[in-house]
Design an enzyme around this catalytic site. Structure first.
Site, PDB file in Angstrom:
ATOM      1  N   HIS A 130       0.745  -1.270   0.082  1.00 55.95           N
ATOM      2  CA  HIS A 130      -0.032   0.124   0.205  1.00 55.95           C
ATOM      3  C   HIS A 130       0.841   1.284  -0.052  1.00 55.95           C
ATOM      4  CE1 HIS A 130      -3.449   2.245   0.035  1.00 55.95           C
ATOM      5  NE2 HIS A 130      -3.978   2.040   1.427  1.00 55.95           N
ATOM      6  N   GLN A 133      -0.188   4.843   0.560  1.00 54.82           N
ATOM      7  CA  GLN A 133      -0.498   5.085   2.365  1.00 54.82           C
ATOM      8  C   GLN A 133       0.802   5.585   3.190  1.00 54.82           C
ATOM      9  OE1 GLN A 133      -3.569   4.906   3.985  1.00 54.82           O
ATOM     10  NE2 GLN A 133      -2.511   5.677   5.507  1.00 54.82           N
ATOM     11  N   ASP A 217      -3.165  -1.687  12.435  1.00 57.81           N
ATOM     12  CA  ASP A 217      -4.366  -1.760  11.375  1.00 57.81           C
ATOM     13  C   ASP A 217      -5.201  -2.806  11.871  1.00 57.81           C
ATOM     14  OD1 ASP A 217      -5.430  -1.708   8.708  1.00 57.81           O
ATOM     15  OD2 ASP A 217      -3.791  -2.587   7.844  1.00 57.81           O
ATOM     16  N   CYS A 257      -3.747   3.656   9.310  1.00 53.00           N
ATOM     17  CA  CYS A 257      -4.209   4.019   7.926  1.00 53.00           C
ATOM     18  C   CYS A 257      -5.739   4.188   7.684  1.00 53.00           C
ATOM     19  CB  CYS A 257      -3.581   2.888   6.852  1.00 53.00           C
ATOM     20  SG  CYS A 257      -4.459   1.168   7.202  1.00 53.00           S
TER      21      CYS A 257
HETATM   22  N1  NVA Z   1      -4.701  -3.564   5.606  1.00 49.97           N
HETATM   23  C1  NVA Z   1      -5.785  -3.117   5.228  1.00 49.97           C
HETATM   24  C2  NVA Z   1      -5.598  -1.636   4.706  1.00 49.97           C
HETATM   25  C3  NVA Z   1      -7.034  -0.905   4.486  1.00 49.97           C
HETATM   26  C4  NVA Z   1      -6.628   0.493   4.095  1.00 49.97           C
HETATM   27  C5  NVA Z   1      -6.637  -3.792   4.088  1.00 49.97           C
HETATM   28  O1  NVA Z   1      -5.690  -4.618   3.418  1.00 49.97           O
HETATM   29  O2  NVA Z   1      -7.725  -4.128   4.271  1.00 49.97           O
HETATM   30  N1   CP Z   2      -6.387   3.784   4.072  1.00 53.88           N
HETATM   31  C1   CP Z   2      -7.026   3.558   3.014  1.00 53.88           C
HETATM   32  O1   CP Z   2      -6.666   3.109   1.945  1.00 53.88           O
HETATM   33  O2   CP Z   2      -8.484   3.721   2.979  1.00 53.88           O
HETATM   34  P1   CP Z   2      -9.472   3.361   2.106  1.00 53.88           P
HETATM   35  O3   CP Z   2      -9.747   1.862   2.166  1.00 53.88           O
HETATM   36  O4   CP Z   2     -10.809   4.086   2.619  1.00 53.88           O
HETATM   37  O5   CP Z   2      -9.228   3.789   0.634  1.00 53.88           O
END
Ligand code: NVA
Ligand code: CP
Length: 303
Positions: A130, A133, A217, A257
């Site tokens: 990510h 982020q 997270d 995040c």
């Molecule tokens: N680790 C989380 C991040 C969400 C922004 C996911 O992948 O669902």
């Molecule tokens: N942090 C983040 O990427 O949030 P969303 O899943 O809402 O885009």
């Protein structure tokens, strides 16, 4: 082949620092009311194969603020629903728009898209990375505490896309990551840098000891499949609460995040408390992504 933004590890320290400083500058420009519209006549396509609030809004708002237009697609009502290949989707969009952001489960699917695209591609989240982020998070740390080089970050949670991007950044920008990850949910060594920029701890408090930045997270990341989720017991849960923050340095900051679930991975006292930077962190997605898109479409505009 176009220049893409798929993973932090693809960039040098110089390039990452350029982007971080440019993100801060674009934020200052917006706050001063300076009109800057280099994307006039340009089009950004956004493809979401997973849900989103922040990523979608920050890309749509940011591209529009810089003069461009956006098109939103998802896998429910585009031909991705009917299993049109990601490669053909990339070839088609390359003929119609100027830049694409993709949020998709497997990183290999993002790479397949990028390999068949003649326009820049950005990673809006995969199961393994990510990067936007983490760039926004580092920019937030810089705003509040200065250079990230040499700091200690505590990661409290399972190994996921956000942690992997943090580890790539730590390797390149030279900071340490203390990891508390529940048994069975720790990192995949194949996905992390060779250099030992990280260390494991047995409890969240131990990982947080001496940390300048504490982050976590959700218990349930979208990257884990059903079978893995079934293995997840109470022991595979964690929480950043006052006790964990007390173990960190007195001026440590807290980041998440988002989305967050109060009472699960973080207590209300911490996320809504004075050490929390989560709203600046969310806002900075907007500014850092402008810097990244500017770099992909126009190159470095400052030396
Ligand atoms: N680790 C989380 C991040 C969400 C922004 C996911 O992948 O669902
Ligand atoms: N942090 C983040 O990427 O949030 P969303 O899943 O809402 O885009």
């Amino acid at each position: 082949m176009a220049t893409n933004f798929l993973a932090i590890k693809d960039f040098s320290a110089d390039s990452l620092n350029y982007l971080l400083n440019r993100g801060l500058e674009l934020k200052r420009m917006q706050k001063s009311g300076i009109r800057y519209r280099p994307f006039e006549g340009k089009m950004l396509a956004l493809i979401f194969e997973k849900a989103s609030t922040r990523t979608r809004v920050s890309f749509e708002a940011g591209f529009a603020q810089m003069g461009g237009s956006t098109i939103f697609l998802n896998n429910h009502d585009s031909q991705l629903k009917n299993k049109e290949s990601i490669e053909d989707t990339a070839r088609t969009l390359s003929r119609m728009v100027d830049i694409v952001m993709l949020r998709t489960p497997e990183h290999s699917r993002l790479e397949a898209f990028a390999n068949n695209s003649t326009i820049p591609v950005l990673n809006g989240l995969t199961n393994e990375n990510h990067p936007c982020q983490i760039m926004g998070d580092i920019m937030t740390y810089m705003e509040h505490r200065g250079n990230i080089k040499g700091i200690t970050l505590a990661w409290i949670g399972d190994a996921n896309n956000v942690l992997y991007s943090w580890l790539q950044a730590a390797d390149i920008l030279d900071f340490k990551v203390n990891i508390y990850a529940p048994v069975g949910f720790t990192i995949n060594p194949r996905q992390v840098p060779q250099k030992q920029c990280y260390q494991f701890f047995l409890t969240p408090e131990e990982a947080a000891t001496g940390a300048d930045l504490v982050t976590t997270d959700n218990w349930k990341s979208t990257g884990y499949n059903e079978k893995q989720e079934k293995r997840r017991s109470v022991s595979a849960r964690w929480q950043v609460n006052t006790a964990v923050m007390k173990a960190a340095n007195p001026d440590a900051v807290f980041m998440h995040c988002l989305p967050a679930y109060r009472g699960e991975e973080v207590s209300s006292e911490v996320i809504d408390g004075p050490q929390s930077l989560v709203w600046d962190e969310a806002e900075n997605r907007l500014h850092i992504q402008k810097a990244i898109m500017e770099y992909l479409l126009l190159g470095k505009v400052k030396q």
